[in-house]
Write an enzyme that holds these catalytic residues in place. Structure first.
Site, short mmCIF file in Angstrom:
data_model
loop_
_atom_site.label_atom_id
_atom_site.label_comp_id
_atom_site.label_asym_id
_atom_site.label_seq_id
_atom_site.Cartn_x
_atom_site.Cartn_y
_atom_site.Cartn_z
N LYS A 91 -28.40 -76.06 117.54
CA LYS A 91 -28.94 -74.69 117.62
C LYS A 91 -30.04 -74.48 116.59
CE LYS A 91 -24.53 -72.59 119.07
NZ LYS A 91 -24.66 -72.51 120.51
N CYS A 119 -18.85 -67.26 125.69
CA CYS A 119 -17.75 -67.72 124.82
C CYS A 119 -17.34 -66.65 123.82
CB CYS A 119 -18.13 -69.01 124.09
SG CYS A 119 -18.30 -70.39 125.18
N HIS A 124 -17.41 -65.54 118.08
CA HIS A 124 -17.43 -66.53 119.15
C HIS A 124 -16.04 -67.18 119.16
CE1 HIS A 124 -18.38 -70.65 120.57
NE2 HIS A 124 -19.44 -70.13 121.15
N GLN A 178 -25.65 -68.94 114.52
CA GLN A 178 -26.78 -68.16 115.03
C GLN A 178 -27.68 -67.66 113.90
OE1 GLN A 178 -27.40 -68.05 118.21
NE2 GLN A 178 -25.45 -68.84 118.95
N ASP A 226 -19.72 -68.03 109.76
CA ASP A 226 -20.20 -68.80 110.91
C ASP A 226 -21.70 -68.55 111.02
OD1 ASP A 226 -21.02 -69.71 113.36
OD2 ASP A 226 -19.41 -68.78 114.52
#
Lengths: 412, 142
Positions: free
Chosen positions: A232, A370, A129, A209, A206
């Protein structure tokens, strides 16, 4: 991670989320944009209301009851997050504004702290991302370091063929996503982290998600930094987490200056406080922290393994149903997938598809998500993305499939 | 003698009347798509980057120029987009404004957008670029 004894009952879970009873354009809301943000359970909403109704005060160093009480709740939330990600110490859990700020904090620390120099390399992956690309580009720009990229296959998996040369004696950090927001690819982190550790290179994961969909144990993962966003992960907006190994957080310089991050201030020299305060300048987002605490407690109570099992069933059902839609092409067919499915309908622009689905009450995301380099690599201008959360159902997948047939009729 | 402002109003009325019968959103989209199909596409060489409208999820090109017609200056506009709904919206703007005097275009009150319910696409945070198209057309005519 607390084991949840009751079976996962999606109808009961849905009842925890007030927004899911909303209608959109006169149709029941079918919310399939969970990779962008997730809805909030009543446990979080009630916790926020209680905080502002009964507990609001500025935290840390307050002498009065409310301040001390608020500080305790805020730090309790930090301990909840510690349990949620399996961190060794609560002080390794830094509250930030979100994934983006967490990555910026680390990238800035590497640049300003002398961990990057001309000729050094930063390794990211082709699936990142923008939030895990641009901060590193900025760090590279000011230090003379260069950005290198783990490539991806046409299916949307990472191609680790050249990993051994990509991670070399010049590599100073590997920054890689756990799960791709654009394609849903779950990356082979174990292999990447093992290769990095063999070269004594730190790894930032990261997890934006990841945390909504699967149990995370940062110690088992073996990374040095793990970042994620509250919004999220069924929590409030405006707050997120940077988990870092204590040794690394101790080494990195502060990100911002101000109240709460100092030990002693004179006009000649300021000394900084220890972890995590060193990275938490100014009045913190107390309500957000407490709300996030409530969100992760809710998830631990459900049991992330139950959430993961429910979503795995849902995603495989969605893949099968979407695969049967005439003229539909998957964008990304990774070996392992979580939550997100990107696709295109032949001859129909994603924007058109998304606009019509919206009229049917179905919220999907269209565009580049993104992740422009991912789209460029696959040669598509954008995709339609359906991304699933713990409250989605097979019946909602069926509504999406019906919606797509309406789209095809309209533009056919 | 019809003034240009009357022409703008009568064009808008015609569009609004077409949409008045389309109470269902699907019918409106169908109608927009019909419009999209009938608007001639921009030639590939006319789809230049400097004509791209910023802030749209789909690519939108606006080609504007001014020309003399019997001693009077006229504002001309052509548009195109990769997305059919956006092409449809653009075609309505072209139908309302193409060939009018520049000052009428730059000050145009585009009431037909509200009348037809299409104004909800006007919000700047909508990714269709209708708002950006309108602004760019006004600026080009000013």
């Amino acid at each position: 991670m607390t084991a949840h004894t009751a079976p996962f009952d999606v109808d009961r879970v849905r009842a925890d989320f007030p927004i899911l009873t909303r209608e959109v354009h006169g149709k029941p809301l079918v919310y399939l944009d969970n990779a962008a943000t997730t809805q909030k359970p009543r446990a979080v909403l009630d916790r926020l209301a209680r905080y502002y109704s009964h507990e609001n005060a500025n935290v840390h160093r307050g002498v009065h009851f409310l301040s001390a009480d608020g500080t305790e709740h805020y730090e309790e939330a930090r301990r909840s997050v510690q349990r949620f990600v399996g961190a060794e110490h609560a002080r390794e859990v830094v509250f930030t504004r979100g994934t983006t700020e967490s990555i910026n904090l680390v990238a800035h620390g590497f640049a300003r702290g002398g961990f990057l120099a001309s000729g050094d390399e930063i390794l990211v992956s082709a699936l990142e991302h923008h939030a895990n690309v641009v901060p590193w580009q900025m760090a590279a720009e000011v230090t003379g370091a260069t950005l290198r990229v783990i490539p991806m296959t046409d299916r949307g998996d990472l191609d680790l063929t050249d990993l051994d040369s990509l991670i070399n004696e010049r590599t100073r950090i590997v920054a890689v996503t756990h799960t791709s927001n654009a394609l849903g690819t779950v990356t082979p982190l174990a292999k990447i982290i093992a290769a990095a550790r063999a070269m004594d290179v730190p790894v930032l994961v990261d997890g934006a998600q990841a945390t909504p969909h699967a149990a995370v144990d940062v110690q088992a993962l073996g990374a040095d930094f793990f970042v994620f966003s509250s919004h999220k992960t069924y929590g409030p907006t405006g707050i997120g987490v940077l988990w870092g190994r204590e040794a690394w957080l101790d080494k990195l310089p502060p990100y911002q200056g101000g109240g709460d991050m100092i030990e002693n201030v004179t006009f000649e020299k300021t000394t900084y406080t220890g972890l995590p305060g060193k990275f938490e300048a100014g009045t913190p987002h107390v309500a957000g922290g407490i709300g996030l605490g409530a969100a992760v407690e809710y998830l631990m109570d459900l049991g992330m393994e139950n959430v993961a099992a429910h979503e795995a069933d849902l995603v495989s059902y969605a893949e099968a149903q979407l695969g049967a839609v005439e003229g539909l092409t998957f964008v990304g067919t990774p070996e392992a997938r979580a939550s997100a499915i990107s696709f295109l309908l032949d001859g129909i622009h994603p924007y058109d598809a998304g606009t019509v689905l919206d009229r049917l009450g179905i919220a999907v995301r269209t565009g580049q998500h993104c992740a422009q380099p991912v789209m460029d690599r696959l040669g598509v201008p954008g995709t339609v993305r359906a991304s699933f959360g713990l409250y989605n159902t097979r019946a909602e997948v069926d509504v999406l499939i019906d919606g797509l047939s309406r789209v095809r009729t309209l533009f056919g | 003698m019809t003034s240009p402002a009357d022409t703008l109003d009568s064009r808008q009325r015609a569009i609004a009347e077409e949409f008045a019968f389309l109470t269902d959103w699907m019918l409106r989209y169908e109608h927009l798509i019909e419009h999209a199909k009938t608007m001639p596409p921009l030639a590939p060489e006319a789809r230049t980057d400097d004509r791209l409208v910023r802030g749209c999820q789909s690519k939108v090109w606006l080609h504007t120029w001014q020309e003399d017609a019997s001693g009077e200056t006229r504002f001309r506009v052509e548009a195109d987009s990769e997305a059919q709904i956006v092409r449809g919206l653009a075609s309505l703007l072209v139908r309302a404004l193409d060939g009018l005097p520049p000052d009428v275009v730059s000050d145009a009150d585009l009431w037909f957008l509200k009348e037809t319910g299409l104004a909800e696409h006007l919000s700047p945070n909508r990714a269709n670029g209708l708002d950006a198209m309108v602004r760019q057309i006004r600026e080009a005519a000013a």
